[in-house]
Design a protein around this motif. Sequence first.
Motif, PDB file in Angstrom:
ATOM      1  N   GLY A 128      38.718  35.890  42.489  1.00 27.16           N
ATOM      2  CA  GLY A 128      38.296  35.290  41.232  1.00 27.16           C
ATOM      3  C   GLY A 128      36.927  34.672  41.340  1.00 27.16           C
ATOM      4  O   GLY A 128      36.348  34.578  42.435  1.00 27.16           O
ATOM      5  N   LEU A 129      36.389  34.246  40.218  1.00 25.03           N
ATOM      6  CA  LEU A 129      35.061  33.633  40.216  1.00 25.03           C
ATOM      7  C   LEU A 129      35.195  32.150  40.535  1.00 25.03           C
ATOM      8  O   LEU A 129      35.379  31.310  39.650  1.00 25.03           O
ATOM      9  CB  LEU A 129      34.382  33.845  38.862  1.00 25.03           C
ATOM     10  CG  LEU A 129      32.939  33.334  38.752  1.00 25.03           C
ATOM     11  CD1 LEU A 129      32.059  33.934  39.833  1.00 25.03           C
ATOM     12  CD2 LEU A 129      32.379  33.645  37.366  1.00 25.03           C
ATOM     13  N   GLU A 134      30.136  33.398  46.222  1.00 27.83           N
ATOM     14  CA  GLU A 134      29.805  34.716  46.775  1.00 27.83           C
ATOM     15  C   GLU A 134      29.466  35.674  45.640  1.00 27.83           C
ATOM     16  O   GLU A 134      30.205  35.783  44.667  1.00 27.83           O
ATOM     17  CB  GLU A 134      31.002  35.240  47.574  1.00 27.83           C
ATOM     18  CG  GLU A 134      31.284  34.374  48.806  1.00 27.83           C
ATOM     19  CD  GLU A 134      32.767  34.311  49.144  1.00 27.83           C
ATOM     20  OE1 GLU A 134      33.113  34.565  50.307  1.00 27.83           O
ATOM     21  OE2 GLU A 134      33.547  34.006  48.224  1.00 27.83           O
ATOM     22  N   TRP A 135      28.363  36.378  45.765  1.00 22.80           N
ATOM     23  CA  TRP A 135      27.846  37.220  44.685  1.00 22.80           C
ATOM     24  C   TRP A 135      28.828  38.278  44.243  1.00 22.80           C
ATOM     25  O   TRP A 135      28.895  38.627  43.066  1.00 22.80           O
ATOM     26  CB  TRP A 135      26.525  37.874  45.113  1.00 22.80           C
ATOM     27  CG  TRP A 135      26.673  38.816  46.287  1.00 22.80           C
ATOM     28  CD1 TRP A 135      26.553  38.517  47.609  1.00 22.80           C
ATOM     29  CD2 TRP A 135      27.024  40.202  46.213  1.00 22.80           C
ATOM     30  NE1 TRP A 135      26.781  39.621  48.393  1.00 22.80           N
ATOM     31  CE2 TRP A 135      27.067  40.673  47.551  1.00 22.80           C
ATOM     32  CE3 TRP A 135      27.292  41.098  45.179  1.00 22.80           C
ATOM     33  CZ2 TRP A 135      27.374  41.996  47.874  1.00 22.80           C
ATOM     34  CZ3 TRP A 135      27.603  42.417  45.486  1.00 22.80           C
ATOM     35  CH2 TRP A 135      27.629  42.857  46.814  1.00 22.80           C
ATOM     36  N   TRP A 136      29.626  38.811  45.147  1.00 25.35           N
ATOM     37  CA  TRP A 136      30.522  39.918  44.818  1.00 25.35           C
ATOM     38  C   TRP A 136      31.652  39.479  43.874  1.00 25.35           C
ATOM     39  O   TRP A 136      32.279  40.318  43.220  1.00 25.35           O
ATOM     40  CB  TRP A 136      31.103  40.544  46.088  1.00 25.35           C
ATOM     41  CG  TRP A 136      31.748  39.580  47.037  1.00 25.35           C
ATOM     42  CD1 TRP A 136      31.177  38.991  48.125  1.00 25.35           C
ATOM     43  CD2 TRP A 136      33.099  39.091  46.976  1.00 25.35           C
ATOM     44  NE1 TRP A 136      32.074  38.160  48.752  1.00 25.35           N
ATOM     45  CE2 TRP A 136      33.262  38.209  48.070  1.00 25.35           C
ATOM     46  CE3 TRP A 136      34.174  39.309  46.117  1.00 25.35           C
ATOM     47  CZ2 TRP A 136      34.471  37.551  48.305  1.00 25.35           C
ATOM     48  CZ3 TRP A 136      35.364  38.652  46.358  1.00 25.35           C
ATOM     49  CH2 TRP A 136      35.507  37.782  47.446  1.00 25.35           C
ATOM     50  N   ALA A 164      35.946  39.457  39.690  1.00 24.58           N
ATOM     51  CA  ALA A 164      36.682  38.558  38.792  1.00 24.58           C
ATOM     52  C   ALA A 164      37.017  39.184  37.440  1.00 24.58           C
ATOM     53  O   ALA A 164      38.109  38.963  36.911  1.00 24.58           O
ATOM     54  CB  ALA A 164      35.893  37.253  38.594  1.00 24.58           C
ATOM     55  N   PRO A 165      36.114  40.000  36.837  1.00 20.25           N
ATOM     56  CA  PRO A 165      36.474  40.594  35.542  1.00 20.25           C
ATOM     57  C   PRO A 165      37.640  41.574  35.607  1.00 20.25           C
ATOM     58  O   PRO A 165      38.195  41.935  34.553  1.00 20.25           O
ATOM     59  CB  PRO A 165      35.185  41.331  35.124  1.00 20.25           C
ATOM     60  CG  PRO A 165      34.098  40.644  35.859  1.00 20.25           C
ATOM     61  CD  PRO A 165      34.703  40.251  37.168  1.00 20.25           C
ATOM     62  N   SER A 222      29.524  31.746  32.330  1.00 23.50           N
ATOM     63  CA  SER A 222      30.651  30.886  32.688  1.00 23.50           C
ATOM     64  C   SER A 222      30.283  29.953  33.832  1.00 23.50           C
ATOM     65  O   SER A 222      30.608  28.758  33.805  1.00 23.50           O
ATOM     66  CB  SER A 222      31.853  31.759  33.078  1.00 23.50           C
ATOM     67  OG  SER A 222      32.950  30.959  33.458  1.00 23.50           O
ATOM     68  N   ALA A 223      29.600  30.490  34.841  1.00 22.80           N
ATOM     69  CA  ALA A 223      29.198  29.666  35.981  1.00 22.80           C
ATOM     70  C   ALA A 223      28.180  28.609  35.581  1.00 22.80           C
ATOM     71  O   ALA A 223      28.127  27.520  36.168  1.00 22.80           O
ATOM     72  CB  ALA A 223      28.627  30.554  37.081  1.00 22.80           C
TER      73      ALA A 223
END
Length: 396
Positions: free
Chosen positions: A214-215, A222-224, A229-230, A277-278
């Motif tokens: 998840g994000l 972590e960029w990945w 997450a989507p 979101s972030a």
Amino acid sequence: MQDSQDAPDWAQSESFPAKPDTGVFGFVDVKGNACPCENLDDLSKAIESSKLGIEYVWTPEHVHLLVPEELDELRPVLVKRQQSWARQDIQDGQRMTVLFGAVLVWAGFSAFTNGHGHWRAVWENPTLGISAILLLIFGLIPWYEGWKVLRKKPGSDPEYWCKEIGEARFDSWISRQKAPVCYGLLAIMLLTGVVQYFIEGGLTWGGKSLRGAGLLKGENTEWWRYFTAPLLHGHLVHWVMNFAALKYLARRAEVLSGWPHVVIVFLLSSLVGGVASATFLPEAPSVGASGGILGILGFLLVFETLHFKLVPRTSRRRLLAGVGLVALMGILGFSFVDNAAHAGGLFAGMVYAGLVFPPTKSPDRPRVLLRDKLVGLLAAAILVASAVLCILKISA
């Protein structure tokens, strides 16, 4: 509806199947069953007694199948069927309103009691928000839709039936078009959903899956995770709602604009939604395909406005109603709905459509260019790789 060179595919009679050889008249229901009839009166009676929706009809004067709204003689029975279904929708909506209204009151009272009399505890309670959304979807909306049908008095109003014909032909035409990329996206979503179900061991999937892929936001994100997450969801209801929305919107976008843009918009909007979101909800971890799905919705809103002859106006209005519904759900469920991801994805899809597609008065669908295919293949490869990485991370 008359054929014209200045008309989209769904308005052309040749775009619909040839009529069957059996029966002078007849209809085809939504399950594909053909019912031949000897005359128009028999056809009207057969349609009235059918429990299923009517997809097409045929007559001696036409080579191809028609939507039933095109025959003047069938309109009284169609109105009667619509009103019957509307009354059923109202009854179902009333029952669901009572049910979820009671749940809403109970959830509010419990939150107020457990929060020691603080109204903020009620407002921020997730159960209350979920109950309100279910009340809206299964209670108030069917009730309103049924009431709206019953208050109409179409009669022989040509403008009303022209709109009905256009919308019916468009929906029928869309449903018969091939959309392999849409089903590819659904397959990815189905696969990750099944894996989540077995790993989490229940209907709530926000535990190991969220930690694994998840994000999780913060300075060391972590960029990945913006890619994985989507493809995850918080629970079964979340997954079902997104799956249904993606199925409708992705098919429509693929048929009208071409397959590469569906993949590109979904990936781009998912990433932009994650970044939004972030940025605006930095303390709340998130999962879900809503950013990508809202991106496709925003893309369709702009694309169909720029290609206004390609889609009936009434069908475009349904997209606006979808945006309004999502916004209302975001307000009701603000304590758990990622409104930042929704808004970011919607904005990204709208901008993409505005940059890639110029306005046109042509009723034809745009050509898919080689560059579109190459970028689409790259986006598809990234999505597949993201799905593989997602499954590996949550299975570890």
